[in-house]
Design a protein around this motif. Structure first.
Motif: not given
Length: 357
Positions: A117, A121-123
């Motif tokens: 991450i 907050g992005n995968i």
């Protein structure tokens, strides 16, 4: 999924370094080497007499008549962990011998998801990397005959290297002392003191990587771990005898008492010493084919209802020897008879003296 679980366990292991100086380490050195010995449940301290003695009892190296080479491979935990071993030994003269061996026990291609991450907050799966964890042992052995007939002794000097990706690594040094005695009526006795001086492992933590993973458990493990492990001394005492039937058939019966100087779940357990017995048999035909069986690793297991259950580990194996080449196979396990993950172990031993005759 299994490798993700192993990664979590490895990080937990790293964090646990910070709690205390651990008294149990280098457990990979207790697995054993050589499929012939594993097939007898490792009950070989008394009668080991080849290049593999550098692991089982260095005093046995004195029985080599020429150069010998041994290699072994085994897979554990459904092929996730790989165990490899190689050893070489040779006599110096008729009263001394030496040997060297190396062991690697490792898990490769583990997913590092600590950066999965990003800061937004992005995968991002491109942020996943792979790493390996591995334990290495380099052993240098020397054996010599005592002035008393039938008595031999040997010494191991071990260098331990342990690596957890680029998160942490350690070095350790330890020593073993072994002795063997063969009586006039063919009874054999052996004693091995492992880590006789206590083996210390000193870890180096990669602080940059530690900063990335220390918040894996929020609010915990904020301080850098302690960096010392110790491996306490252990003892192994063995007795064996070889019987010959009708010239062509032989039977080796052997037993070991594996001792730890602390209270454990072993079959015999006191505050002073705990003892785990092992029994092994080898049936041979004209020194050409061998059938082996053994049982060991007796443990008192406490059940959920607080009742006690005795578990044990059975092993079997076969072997073939022809003109200096010996191939052995063992069906063995790291656990006990209730576990399903048995492992197939193969080893090869070459006696170069047979090619010079």
């Amino acid at each position: 999924m299994k490798k993700k679980l192993i990664f979590i366990l490895l990080l937990s292991n790293l964090f646990c370094l910070g709690q205390t100086i651990r008294k149990y380490s280098n457990e990979f050195l207790n697995i054993g080497v050589d499929a012939a010995a594993l097939g007898m449940s490792n009950a070989v301290t008394a009668q080991t007499a080849d290049v593999n003695s550098s692991y089982w009892n260095p005093a046995g190296l004195l029985h080599m008549e020429d150069q010998q080479l041994s290699v072994m491979h085994a897979s554990y935990f459904a092929n996730i962990a790989q165990y490899d071993y190689a050893a070489f030994g040779m006599p110096i003269d008729n009263r001394s011998a030496w040997g060297v061996s190396v062991i690697r026990f490792g898990v490769d291609d583990i997913l590092n998801t600590t950066q999965l991450i990003d800061t937004q907050g992005n995968i991002d799966y491109n942020r996943i990397s792979l790493f390996s964890t591995a334990d290495y042992a380099f052993t240098f052995s020397y054996a010599r005959a005592l002035p008393v007939d039938g008595f031999n002794y040997g010494v191991n000097a071990k260098i331990i290297r342990r690596v957890i990706g680029n998160f942490a690594s350690s070095w350790g040094v330890g020593f073993d002392i072994g002795a063997q005695f063969e009586s006039s009526n063919d009874w054999k006795f052996g004693l091995l003191l492992r880590d006789v001086t206590t083996t210390y492992n000193t870890w180096t933590i990669n602080e940059e990587e530690y900063e990335k993973i220390k918040n894996a458990v929020p609010g915990e493990n904020q301080e850098l771990p302690e960096t010392t492990e110790i491996t306490a001394p252990k003892a192994q005492f063995g007795i064996s005898k070889k019987y010959i039937f009708h010239y062509d058939y032989s039977l080796v019966a052997a037993t070991n008492l594996n001792m730890q100087f602390t209270q454990t779940n072993d079959l015999i357990s006191t505050k002073m010493v705990s003892i785990d017995p092992a029994i092994g048999f080898e049936f041979g035909y004209t020194d050409l084919a061998f059938l082996r069986a053994g049982v060991g690793n007796f443990q008192q297991i406490t059940q959920i209802d607080n009742t006690s259950k005795l578990s044990f580990q059975p092993n079997i194996g076969i072997g073939f020897k022809y003109k200096g080449i010996q191939i052995d196979y063992a069906l063995t396990d790291l656990g006990n008879q209730s576990a399903a993950l048995y492992s197939n172990v193969f080893s090869l031993k070459i006696d170069f003296g047979a090619f010079r005759r």
